[in-house]
Design an enzyme around this catalytic site. Sequence first.
Site, PDB file in Angstrom:
ATOM      1  N   HIS A  41      78.663 -17.703  -0.943  1.00  0.00           N
ATOM      2  CA  HIS A  41      79.487 -16.981   0.038  1.00  0.00           C
ATOM      3  C   HIS A  41      78.988 -17.283   1.454  1.00  0.00           C
ATOM      4  O   HIS A  41      78.088 -16.627   1.972  1.00  0.00           O
ATOM      5  CB  HIS A  41      79.408 -15.477  -0.234  1.00  0.00           C
ATOM      6  CG  HIS A  41      80.460 -14.681   0.473  1.00  0.00           C
ATOM      7  ND1 HIS A  41      81.139 -13.655  -0.138  1.00  0.00           N
ATOM      8  CD2 HIS A  41      80.958 -14.756   1.727  1.00  0.00           C
ATOM      9  CE1 HIS A  41      81.999 -13.120   0.717  1.00  0.00           C
ATOM     10  NE2 HIS A  41      81.906 -13.784   1.862  1.00  0.00           N
ATOM     11  N   ARG A  50      82.798 -21.887   9.584  1.00  0.00           N
ATOM     12  CA  ARG A  50      83.608 -21.803  10.814  1.00  0.00           C
ATOM     13  C   ARG A  50      84.385 -23.067  11.183  1.00  0.00           C
ATOM     14  O   ARG A  50      85.276 -23.003  12.028  1.00  0.00           O
ATOM     15  CB  ARG A  50      82.738 -21.392  12.008  1.00  0.00           C
ATOM     16  CG  ARG A  50      81.952 -20.106  11.827  1.00  0.00           C
ATOM     17  CD  ARG A  50      82.825 -18.923  11.489  1.00  0.00           C
ATOM     18  NE  ARG A  50      82.119 -17.650  11.579  1.00  0.00           N
ATOM     19  CZ  ARG A  50      82.533 -16.528  11.016  1.00  0.00           C
ATOM     20  NH1 ARG A  50      83.664 -16.522  10.310  1.00  0.00           N
ATOM     21  NH2 ARG A  50      81.857 -15.408  11.147  1.00  0.00           N
ATOM     22  N   HIS A  57      87.151  -9.755  -1.666  1.00  0.00           N
ATOM     23  CA  HIS A  57      86.620  -8.855  -0.640  1.00  0.00           C
ATOM     24  C   HIS A  57      87.288  -7.499  -0.856  1.00  0.00           C
ATOM     25  O   HIS A  57      88.472  -7.337  -0.556  1.00  0.00           O
ATOM     26  CB  HIS A  57      86.953  -9.424   0.745  1.00  0.00           C
ATOM     27  CG  HIS A  57      86.618  -8.543   1.900  1.00  0.00           C
ATOM     28  ND1 HIS A  57      85.858  -8.971   2.961  1.00  0.00           N
ATOM     29  CD2 HIS A  57      86.941  -7.256   2.187  1.00  0.00           C
ATOM     30  CE1 HIS A  57      85.729  -7.994   3.839  1.00  0.00           C
ATOM     31  NE2 HIS A  57      86.395  -6.949   3.394  1.00  0.00           N
ATOM     32  N   ASP A  95      76.572 -14.309   2.653  1.00  0.00           N
ATOM     33  CA  ASP A  95      77.694 -13.938   3.520  1.00  0.00           C
ATOM     34  C   ASP A  95      77.391 -14.361   4.959  1.00  0.00           C
ATOM     35  O   ASP A  95      77.631 -13.618   5.910  1.00  0.00           O
ATOM     36  CB  ASP A  95      78.014 -12.443   3.450  1.00  0.00           C
ATOM     37  CG  ASP A  95      79.371 -12.102   4.055  1.00  0.00           C
ATOM     38  OD1 ASP A  95      80.141 -13.037   4.357  1.00  0.00           O
ATOM     39  OD2 ASP A  95      79.655 -10.898   4.249  1.00  0.00           O
ATOM     40  N   HIS A 132      78.261 -15.853  14.675  1.00  0.00           N
ATOM     41  CA  HIS A 132      79.065 -15.564  15.871  1.00  0.00           C
ATOM     42  C   HIS A 132      78.295 -15.993  17.106  1.00  0.00           C
ATOM     43  O   HIS A 132      77.055 -16.033  17.104  1.00  0.00           O
ATOM     44  CB  HIS A 132      79.378 -14.069  15.973  1.00  0.00           C
ATOM     45  CG  HIS A 132      80.274 -13.547  14.903  1.00  0.00           C
ATOM     46  ND1 HIS A 132      81.551 -14.019  14.708  1.00  0.00           N
ATOM     47  CD2 HIS A 132      80.073 -12.602  13.952  1.00  0.00           C
ATOM     48  CE1 HIS A 132      82.109 -13.375  13.682  1.00  0.00           C
ATOM     49  NE2 HIS A 132      81.226 -12.520  13.205  1.00  0.00           N
TER      50      HIS A 132
END
EC number: 3.5.2.3
Length: 420
Positions: A57, A61, A178, A304, A308
């Site tokens: 997972h 991007r 999810h 996960d 960012h």
Amino acid sequence: MKLCIQNARHLEAPVDLLTADGKILTMTPAGHCPPPEDCEIFDAHGLTLMPSMTDAHTHLREPGYEYKEDIASGLEAAARGGFGTVMCMANTRPVNDTASVTAHMLERARQSHPHGPRLCPVAAASVGLKGEELTPLAELKAAGCVAVSNDGRPLESAEIVRRIMEYAADLDLILIDHCEDPHLARGWRMHEGATSGLLGVKGQPAAGEAVQAARDIMLAEYLGVPVHIAHVSAALTVDVIAWGKARGVPVTAETCPHYLLLDETALEGYNTLAKVSPPLRTAEDRAALRRAVKDGLIDILATDHAPHAAHEKEGTLDEALCGFTGLDLALSLTWELVREGALTEADLQRLWCRRPAEIFHLPWNGFAPGDPADFFLLDPAAVWIPGRETMYSKSLNTPFLGRELHGRVVHHWLGGRRLF
């Protein structure tokens, strides 16, 4: 040329490992068998030998959000973190809902990391991740996708979930779901509980995750097909999964290191670096997840990894985006649990190596003759601090930033080839 790793520690025992042509030949007690004459020798005294891990997972991007992360930087972070295989989610721009996007991802991986880590794209479950129309899963599998998910946007319609499960099962794929009720506490910023009350912040109850997990498990039982529950964060969800497994439903589940180490209090002071989806929950939830991971009720660990840019985590808790960077950190974080005695090295190999490969039909190294020579050496005595100088991901969005961690990968081989 043959390679012999000598004097490593594997599951607390000193061993020698012999490889050739990208495969495992033997693993024997240290000093038991002299290495062949035509053999490269690597002395691993003081280091721990582990098989390369699989992250089921990850968000890399690319395409579309390369300022956060790209495939090259993500795979470098993966290699340095001990991962030999990375399953990347579909919430890119454009979404990975066509074979051309899948092909682009795989080509970028070949260009940047021709010797690995291996990239395994996950197909979007619905066109544009909108939850309305099924994607052409047969084409996506043929292009190289290994699973299907709408991760990033929970699927509202039980009918759509049913059709995705059926279609995926026909192709020997599994839905990674999810689980989040999008209507329950819409606009949440953290877990709904004592800390959200003190901060005056809107929270999401644990039931928001558990109700959709229950829906998925009941559909899987009715259809007789498997389902995988992503990033479990709550004790109530663990109870639902236990109920399903007790009924013989083919349900598997994952959680992430941060849910085993942190709780809702990490958001005190409106700490945006601790904002993640699903949210960090209570200390009781954390304890329940640790038990479930230890006893195998939760099958695997996953990062996960959700990178960012710095500006996307600045500002208010309302404005900050959800997610942590994880590929650089995951092994060291779970090594903390080994140091505490909460998990063993054998548990780590089950959670990060064997079970992900079994669930998603991927190769893995169990150190048996003929297994792929995918392994790394961990320095258990290494102490390091996550920061720009020590991490390989483009992004630093983690609540563990600046915290002292123990254990670090110092050498990594894939297919018998040394990456570093």
